[in-house]
Design a protein around this motif. Structure first.
Motif, PDB file in Angstrom:
ATOM      1  N   GLY A  39       6.761   0.432 -17.734  1.00  8.74           N
ATOM      2  CA  GLY A  39       5.788   1.503 -17.909  1.00  8.74           C
ATOM      3  C   GLY A  39       4.710   1.242 -18.932  1.00  8.74           C
ATOM      4  N   ALA A  40       5.053   0.569 -20.015  1.00  9.08           N
ATOM      5  CA  ALA A  40       4.076   0.371 -21.089  1.00  9.08           C
ATOM      6  C   ALA A  40       2.963  -0.586 -20.690  1.00  9.08           C
ATOM      7  CB  ALA A  40       4.780  -0.158 -22.341  1.00  9.08           C
ATOM      8  N   SER A  41       3.132  -1.311 -19.597  1.00 12.58           N
ATOM      9  CA  SER A  41       2.148  -2.325 -19.209  1.00 12.58           C
ATOM     10  C   SER A  41       1.388  -1.975 -17.932  1.00 12.58           C
ATOM     11  CB  SER A  41       2.849  -3.675 -19.006  1.00 12.58           C
ATOM     12  OG  SER A  41       3.498  -4.101 -20.187  1.00 12.58           O
ATOM     13  N   LEU A  42       1.524  -0.752 -17.449  1.00 11.75           N
ATOM     14  CA  LEU A  42       0.879  -0.379 -16.196  1.00 11.75           C
ATOM     15  C   LEU A  42      -0.598  -0.069 -16.400  1.00 11.75           C
ATOM     16  CD1 LEU A  42       3.592   1.909 -14.562  1.00 11.75           C
ATOM     17  CD2 LEU A  42       3.250  -0.548 -14.319  1.00 11.75           C
ATOM     18  N   LEU A  43      -1.384  -0.298 -15.345  1.00 12.95           N
ATOM     19  CA  LEU A  43      -2.788   0.069 -15.350  1.00 12.95           C
ATOM     20  C   LEU A  43      -2.937   1.580 -15.206  1.00 12.95           C
ATOM     21  CD1 LEU A  43      -4.210  -2.677 -12.939  1.00 12.95           C
ATOM     22  CD2 LEU A  43      -4.067  -2.740 -15.430  1.00 12.95           C
ATOM     23  N   ARG A  44      -4.109   2.104 -15.546  1.00  6.56           N
ATOM     24  CA  ARG A  44      -4.360   3.543 -15.416  1.00  6.56           C
ATOM     25  C   ARG A  44      -4.296   3.938 -13.949  1.00  6.56           C
ATOM     26  NH1 ARG A  44      -9.507   5.511 -16.812  1.00  6.56           N
ATOM     27  NH2 ARG A  44      -8.532   7.575 -16.998  1.00  6.56           N
ATOM     28  N   SER A  45      -3.488   4.936 -13.661  1.00 11.23           N
ATOM     29  CA  SER A  45      -3.337   5.349 -12.269  1.00 11.23           C
ATOM     30  C   SER A  45      -2.901   6.801 -12.188  1.00 11.23           C
ATOM     31  CB  SER A  45      -2.311   4.462 -11.551  1.00 11.23           C
ATOM     32  OG  SER A  45      -1.033   4.574 -12.167  1.00 11.23           O
ATOM     33  N   ASP A  46      -3.152   7.399 -11.032  1.00 14.11           N
ATOM     34  CA  ASP A  46      -2.629   8.709 -10.673  1.00 14.11           C
ATOM     35  C   ASP A  46      -2.225   8.626  -9.215  1.00 14.11           C
ATOM     36  OD1 ASP A  46      -1.841  11.355 -10.695  1.00 14.11           O
ATOM     37  OD2 ASP A  46      -3.727  12.118 -11.512  1.00 14.11           O
ATOM     38  N   HIS A  47      -1.488   9.610  -8.746  1.00 13.25           N
ATOM     39  CA  HIS A  47      -0.899   9.485  -7.420  1.00 13.25           C
ATOM     40  C   HIS A  47      -1.019  10.764  -6.605  1.00 13.25           C
ATOM     41  CE1 HIS A  47       0.881   6.192  -9.675  1.00 13.25           C
ATOM     42  NE2 HIS A  47       1.137   5.611  -8.521  1.00 13.25           N
ATOM     43  N   LEU A  48      -1.448  10.598  -5.360  1.00  6.76           N
ATOM     44  CA  LEU A  48      -1.360  11.667  -4.377  1.00  6.76           C
ATOM     45  C   LEU A  48       0.104  11.899  -4.022  1.00  6.76           C
ATOM     46  CD1 LEU A  48      -4.128  10.270  -2.035  1.00  6.76           C
ATOM     47  CD2 LEU A  48      -4.287  12.468  -3.199  1.00  6.76           C
ATOM     48  N   ARG A  49       0.410  13.093  -3.562  1.00  9.91           N
ATOM     49  CA  ARG A  49       1.774  13.348  -3.106  1.00  9.91           C
ATOM     50  C   ARG A  49       2.027  12.573  -1.813  1.00  9.91           C
ATOM     51  NH1 ARG A  49       2.916  18.995  -0.095  1.00  9.91           N
ATOM     52  NH2 ARG A  49       4.611  17.655   0.569  1.00  9.91           N
ATOM     53  N   SER A  50       3.278  12.274  -1.563  1.00  8.01           N
ATOM     54  CA  SER A  50       3.664  11.666  -0.297  1.00  8.01           C
ATOM     55  C   SER A  50       3.348  12.623   0.846  1.00  8.01           C
ATOM     56  CB  SER A  50       5.165  11.353  -0.314  1.00  8.01           C
ATOM     57  OG  SER A  50       5.628  11.067   0.988  1.00  8.01           O
ATOM     58  N   THR A  51       3.034  12.062   2.011  1.00  7.23           N
ATOM     59  CA  THR A  51       2.740  12.918   3.169  1.00  7.23           C
ATOM     60  C   THR A  51       4.001  13.433   3.855  1.00  7.23           C
ATOM     61  OG1 THR A  51       2.645  11.008   4.664  1.00  7.23           O
ATOM     62  CG2 THR A  51       0.578  11.715   3.630  1.00  7.23           C
ATOM     63  N   TRP A  52       5.163  13.031   3.367  1.00  5.46           N
ATOM     64  CA  TRP A  52       6.413  13.426   4.034  1.00  5.46           C
ATOM     65  C   TRP A  52       6.750  14.878   3.716  1.00  5.46           C
ATOM     66  CZ3 TRP A  52       9.298  13.340   7.882  1.00  5.46           C
ATOM     67  CH2 TRP A  52      10.665  13.633   7.849  1.00  5.46           C
ATOM     68  N   ASP A  53       6.832  15.685   4.762  1.00  5.88           N
ATOM     69  CA  ASP A  53       7.170  17.109   4.657  1.00  5.88           C
ATOM     70  C   ASP A  53       8.277  17.400   5.663  1.00  5.88           C
ATOM     71  OD1 ASP A  53       7.314  19.844   4.478  1.00  5.88           O
ATOM     72  OD2 ASP A  53       5.353  20.217   5.410  1.00  5.88           O
ATOM     73  N   PRO A  54       9.540  17.223   5.262  1.00  8.18           N
ATOM     74  CA  PRO A  54      10.637  17.327   6.237  1.00  8.18           C
ATOM     75  C   PRO A  54      10.752  18.686   6.900  1.00  8.18           C
ATOM     76  CG  PRO A  54      11.477  17.156   3.977  1.00  8.18           C
ATOM     77  CD  PRO A  54      10.021  16.846   3.923  1.00  8.18           C
ATOM     78  N   ALA A  55      10.328  19.728   6.219  1.00 11.38           N
ATOM     79  CA  ALA A  55      10.428  21.068   6.808  1.00 11.38           C
ATOM     80  C   ALA A  55       9.582  21.192   8.071  1.00 11.38           C
ATOM     81  CB  ALA A  55      10.007  22.122   5.787  1.00 11.38           C
ATOM     82  N   ASN A  56       8.459  20.472   8.107  1.00 10.09           N
ATOM     83  CA  ASN A  56       7.547  20.583   9.248  1.00 10.09           C
ATOM     84  C   ASN A  56       7.431  19.307  10.070  1.00 10.09           C
ATOM     85  OD1 ASN A  56       6.424  23.331   8.785  1.00 10.09           O
ATOM     86  ND2 ASN A  56       5.723  22.412   6.859  1.00 10.09           N
ATOM     87  N   GLN A  57       7.936  18.196   9.552  1.00 11.59           N
ATOM     88  CA  GLN A  57       7.712  16.925  10.230  1.00 11.59           C
ATOM     89  C   GLN A  57       8.978  16.262  10.746  1.00 11.59           C
ATOM     90  OE1 GLN A  57       5.604  14.453   7.442  1.00 11.59           O
ATOM     91  NE2 GLN A  57       3.845  15.822   7.308  1.00 11.59           N
ATOM     92  N   ALA A  58      10.137  16.771  10.395  1.00  9.33           N
ATOM     93  CA  ALA A  58      11.380  16.125  10.816  1.00  9.33           C
ATOM     94  C   ALA A  58      11.454  16.036  12.338  1.00  9.33           C
ATOM     95  CB  ALA A  58      12.581  16.896  10.274  1.00  9.33           C
ATOM     96  N   PHE A  59      11.717  14.851  12.845  1.00 11.84           N
ATOM     97  CA  PHE A  59      11.895  14.580  14.272  1.00 11.84           C
ATOM     98  C   PHE A  59      10.627  14.798  15.100  1.00 11.84           C
ATOM     99  CE2 PHE A  59      16.014  16.177  12.601  1.00 11.84           C
ATOM    100  CZ  PHE A  59      16.633  14.943  12.526  1.00 11.84           C
ATOM    101  N   VAL A  60       9.480  14.809  14.439  1.00 11.23           N
ATOM    102  CA  VAL A  60       8.212  14.861  15.160  1.00 11.23           C
ATOM    103  C   VAL A  60       7.893  13.467  15.689  1.00 11.23           C
ATOM    104  CG1 VAL A  60       5.715  15.135  14.881  1.00 11.23           C
ATOM    105  CG2 VAL A  60       7.274  16.825  13.910  1.00 11.23           C
ATOM    106  N   LYS A  61       7.429  13.382  16.905  1.00 11.80           N
ATOM    107  CA  LYS A  61       7.044  12.099  17.483  1.00 11.80           C
ATOM    108  C   LYS A  61       5.563  11.843  17.215  1.00 11.80           C
ATOM    109  CE  LYS A  61      10.517  12.423  21.130  1.00 11.80           C
ATOM    110  NZ  LYS A  61      10.773  12.505  22.592  1.00 11.80           N
ATOM    111  N   GLY A  62       5.254  10.598  16.870  1.00  8.10           N
ATOM    112  CA  GLY A  62       3.866  10.245  16.639  1.00  8.10           C
ATOM    113  C   GLY A  62       3.327  10.853  15.361  1.00  8.10           C
ATOM    114  N   GLU A  63       2.051  11.226  15.379  1.00  7.44           N
ATOM    115  CA  GLU A  63       1.403  11.796  14.200  1.00  7.44           C
ATOM    116  C   GLU A  63       1.708  13.292  14.108  1.00  7.44           C
ATOM    117  OE1 GLU A  63      -2.843  10.294  13.685  1.00  7.44           O
ATOM    118  OE2 GLU A  63      -2.398   9.697  15.761  1.00  7.44           O
TER     119      GLU A  63
END
Length: 359
Positions: free
Chosen positions: A161-185
């Motif tokens: 951690g002490a050597s990482l570059l400056r960064s921030d992160h978007l949330r993952s697109t995984w939403d199991p409540a709405n996407q579980a077992f969905v085919k394709g996009e």
């Protein structure tokens, strides 16, 4: 195996493995042969890289011919024809306006290289303060310091951690409540892209952000197909705020989605594409960055006799790797592998979804 102590294995619990080593002795097609004579189906394509099957004769022959002709040549102020031919070939199959190729040896090096290019690009444009990178939770971009900085795999980051570059992160697109077992996009979730504008840009300011680095499909975390329209919205936000967009296609590139690049599959053109793995069918290490003409030409500045980017590797564009890659692209095109992916995908999709009722 007489002694297993000397080899410190990567991403492996070494002490446990060496109590009962699992050793592969040979491979052919989609099958490994173990040291004790057993057969193992290579269900993960080596490590996402053996797209045309092990020991493909055309790739093997190309590499044998190459090593008998030229085993090594540096790319530092000299060159060999194979690297130039391969760069031209990749440029011809890449998305429009991405036609400058920088060779490295792995996906990790490709990510760090693209991040350095982004920093250099903004510095040349007089915006050297743009040094923040935006990744995504659960994203994997290799194990260089750049890649683990913008990546979202906590176990890859926490010790360093002490050597990482400056960064921030978007949330993952995984939403199991709405996407579980969905085919394709998935139909739901494209609005997750708005977080780039509503939270991250609002917090940091667009003029401090060097680039957004994401995988079109988040693969190492579980093959998460993005919601429909998500990537297009990311591209629109980047355009609106003049942010560079880097697609990590180390896994999805060279046919995995039924096109040469997932960028084509999703009809979204980034500013840079990272590639590695399948480009050589795993037969030799090779990776690279496919760069837009704009970024490349912006960095072509200063005295003509000076290197424009002080970066590269001893084995960048290695002759054997280039020979393997040229042969692999021939195999993909001549043996109809993209068509095969598109034909087989529905079958495997149905097969996987048939397991939905199991615990």
């Amino acid at each position: 195996m007489s002694n297993s102590d000397a080899f410190w294995m990567p991403f492996t619990p070494n002490r446990d493995f060496k109590l009962s080593p699992r050793l592969l002795a040979s491979a052919s097609g989609v099958t490994y042969q173990t040291a004790d004579g057993g057969a193992v189906l290579d269900g993960i394509s080596g490590l996402w890289c053996v797209g045309a099957g092990h020991k493909h004769p055309k790739i093997a022959e190309s590499m044998k011919t190459q090593i008998d002709t030229l085993d090594f040549a540096s790319s530092f102020q000299v060159g060999h024809l194979g690297a130039f031919k391969l760069a031209e070939r990749i440029a011809s199959i890449a998305p429009k306006n991405l036609d400058r190729i920088f060779f490295v040896n792995s996906g990790s090096e490709a990510c760090d290289t693209a991040m350095k290019m982004a920093l250099a690009y903004w510095r040349v444009r007089g915006q050297g303060h743009r040094n923040l990178f935006i990744g995504r939770e659960r994203g994997f971009h290799g194990v260089g310091f750049g890649g683990i900085s913008v990546g979202g795999m906590i176990n890859n980051r926490k010790v360093f951690g002490a050597s990482l570059l400056r960064s921030d992160h978007l949330r993952s697109t995984w939403d199991p409540a709405n996407q579980a077992f969905v085919k394709g996009e998935p139909e739901h979730g494209y609005e997750m892209a708005d977080e780039l504008e509503s939270r991250i840009i609002a917090l940091h300011g667009a003029d401090n952000i060097a680039a957004v680095v994401i995988e079109p499909i988040a693969c190492s975390t579980g093959v998460l197909v993005p919601p429909k329209g998500y990537l297009k919205r990311i591209r629109e936000i980047c355009d609106r705020h003049e942010l560079l967009l880097i697609f990590d296609e180390v896994i999805t590139g060279f046919g995995r989605t039924g096109n040469m690049f997932a960028s084509t599959t999703f009809d979204v053109v980034p500013d840079m594409i990272l590639f590695a793995k399948t480009v050589t069918n795993g037969a030799a290490p090779l990776g690279g960055v496919i760069v837009s003409r704009l970024i490349h030409d912006t960095l072509m500045h200063g005295p003509r006799h000076m290197a424009e980017l002080m970066h590269g590797y001893t084995y960048s564009g290695h002759p054997l790797s280039c020979a393997a890659a040229l042969a692999m692209i021939d195999v993909i095109e001549q043996e109809g592998l993209l068509e095969q992916v598109n034909a087989l995908s529905p079958y495997f999709e149905e097969a996987v979804h048939s397991l939905a009722d199991l615990d």
